[in-house]
Design an enzyme around this catalytic site. Structure first.
Site, PDB file in Angstrom:
ATOM      1  N   SER A  65      -1.544  -0.627  -5.066  1.00 36.32           N
ATOM      2  CA  SER A  65      -2.561  -1.295  -4.242  1.00 36.32           C
ATOM      3  C   SER A  65      -3.995  -0.895  -4.554  1.00 36.32           C
ATOM      4  CB  SER A  65      -2.281  -1.041  -2.759  1.00 36.32           C
ATOM      5  OG  SER A  65      -1.195  -1.817  -2.348  1.00 36.32           O
ATOM      6  N   TYR A 245      -4.825   0.992   4.826  1.00 43.88           N
ATOM      7  CA  TYR A 245      -3.990   0.141   5.673  1.00 43.88           C
ATOM      8  C   TYR A 245      -4.170   0.474   7.147  1.00 43.88           C
ATOM      9  CZ  TYR A 245      -2.312  -1.044   1.217  1.00 43.88           C
ATOM     10  OH  TYR A 245      -2.284  -1.438  -0.070  1.00 43.88           O
TER      11      TYR A 245
HETATM   12  O1  DON Z   1       3.015  -5.257  -3.430  1.00 41.18           O
HETATM   13  C1  DON Z   1       3.520  -4.141  -3.364  1.00 41.18           C
HETATM   14  O2  DON Z   1       4.371  -3.878  -2.526  1.00 41.18           O
HETATM   15  C2  DON Z   1       3.057  -3.060  -4.319  1.00 41.18           C
HETATM   16  N1  DON Z   1       2.935  -3.539  -5.648  1.00 41.18           N
HETATM   17  C3  DON Z   1       1.757  -2.482  -3.871  1.00 41.18           C
HETATM   18  C4  DON Z   1       1.791  -1.960  -2.460  1.00 41.18           C
HETATM   19  C5  DON Z   1       0.957  -0.774  -2.225  1.00 41.18           C
HETATM   20  O3  DON Z   1       0.577  -0.027  -3.099  1.00 41.18           O
HETATM   21  C6  DON Z   1       0.683  -0.470  -0.810  1.00 41.18           C
HETATM   22  N2  DON Z   1       0.022   0.803  -0.701  1.00 41.18           N
HETATM   23  N3  DON Z   1      -0.037   1.688  -0.003  1.00 41.18           N
END
Ligand code: DON
Length: 309
Positions: A65, A245
């Site tokens: 993310s 988040y």
């Molecule tokens: O879309 C997803 O679930 C992952 N590629 C990225 C999510 C993510 O890194 C959330 N972070 N804390």
């Protein structure tokens, strides 16, 4: 200039590392489950090129993310604010990063912000180019320029692992497609998004990107304005309001540094006007943020009075 290992940082890393036993490595993307629970490293990059570090800073990890804030900057540069914010909002959600809940209750079904998965998918969808390969190459070139490292690439293994298991993200895409916010083929968007999330680097590169945001979009080494100042400001604001988040409020109060996390355990920090931070600590808390990474930033912010508030 090589990055120097630093005793003060090492003490903070040693203290924060004790938290790793309370966290869990992400395994909903199977390839991420191979990470080592008690890894923890940090690099701090100053505008004059000085760099301090502690821990195993050569270890590579995928951006996940963290890439969302970079793709946002890229798309704002390509498309302009009006185009982008007609399709994705500016408000924090208070929901987990992969939640679908608010999409159904909002009218129109525009995602609330670009840091949650729904919003990030819309942002990635806006990357210009004739096909996935072209669009990914242009984003990767931008990230290489920000990191000052032409060798930055992506992990095919992590991209494939997420592509094969991203059922919830596909659901978000189909919902957005039904509401005409996403217009492309969902499998193509998933390929682009999973490759974007799988871009990998070490915490030195990440700190180097952080310093560009900290310096209002200027690469202090080349002195080039890579990101326009107003776009760097928008990105840093999203890092404060949504970067961690549904832990962003507590993070702003306790730490007060614009930051963006990813489920691989990376955190990019940008201390305005001062320096960039890159952290890797794959054990996560229940909200998907690096548990020891947050502790590390808390100690750093307290010891050096870094809160911007
Ligand atoms: O879309 C997803 O679930 C992952 N590629 C990225 C999510 C993510 O890194 C959330 N972070 N804390």
């Amino acid at each position: 200039m090589p990055c120097q290992s630093n005793d003060e940082l090492q003490l903070i890393v040693d203290e924060a590392r004790t938290c790793t036993k309370h966290g869990r490595v992400a395994d909903y993307i199977p390839a991420l489950g191979e990470a080592k629970q008690d890894d923890l490293s940090i690099a701090v990059h100053y505008p004059d090129g000085t760099c301090y570090s502690a821990g195993d800073i050569e270890k590579k990890f995928t951006l996940q993310s963290i890439s969302k804030v970079i793709s946002l900057a890229f798309v704002l540069m390509e498309r302009g604010k009006e185009y982008v914010f007609n399709r994705v909002g500016m408000e924090p959600t208070g929901d987990p990063f992969n939640s679908i809940a608010k999409l159904e209750t909002m009218a129109p079904a525009k995602p609330l912000n670009p840091m949650i998965n729904a919003g990030a998918l819309v942002v990635t969808h806006m990357i210009k180019g004739g096909n996935v390969e072209e669009r990914f190459s242009s984003l990767l070139a931008f990230i290489r320029e920000l990191a000052g490292d032409p060798n930055v690439n992506y992990s095919q293994e992590v991209a494939d692992s997420e592509f094969q298991t991203a059922h919830l993200n596909r659901a978000l895409c189909y919902f957005l497609k039904q509401h005409n916010i996403v217009e492309e083929n969902v499998e193509e968007l998933m390929e682009l998004y999973t490759k974007q999330c799988a871009i990998e680097m070490n915490c030195l590169d990440l700190a180097r990107i952080g310093v560009v945001f900290a310096m209002d979009g200027v690469d202090p080494i080349s002195e080039k304005q890579i990101i326009p100042k107003d776009i760097a400001r928008i990105c840093k604001t999203f890092m404060v309001t949504c970067g961690m988040y549904n832990a962003s409020g507590e993070f702003a109060i306790k730490i007060g540094i614009p930051a963006k996390s990813g489920v691989s355990g990376g955190i990019m920090g940008a201390v305005p006007g001062k320096f960039g931070i890159g952290i890797f600590g794959p054990a996560l808390d229940e909200k998907g943020n690096s548990i020891a990474g947050i502790k590390l930033l808390e100690l750093l912010s307290k010891n050096y009075s870094l809160s911007m508030f």
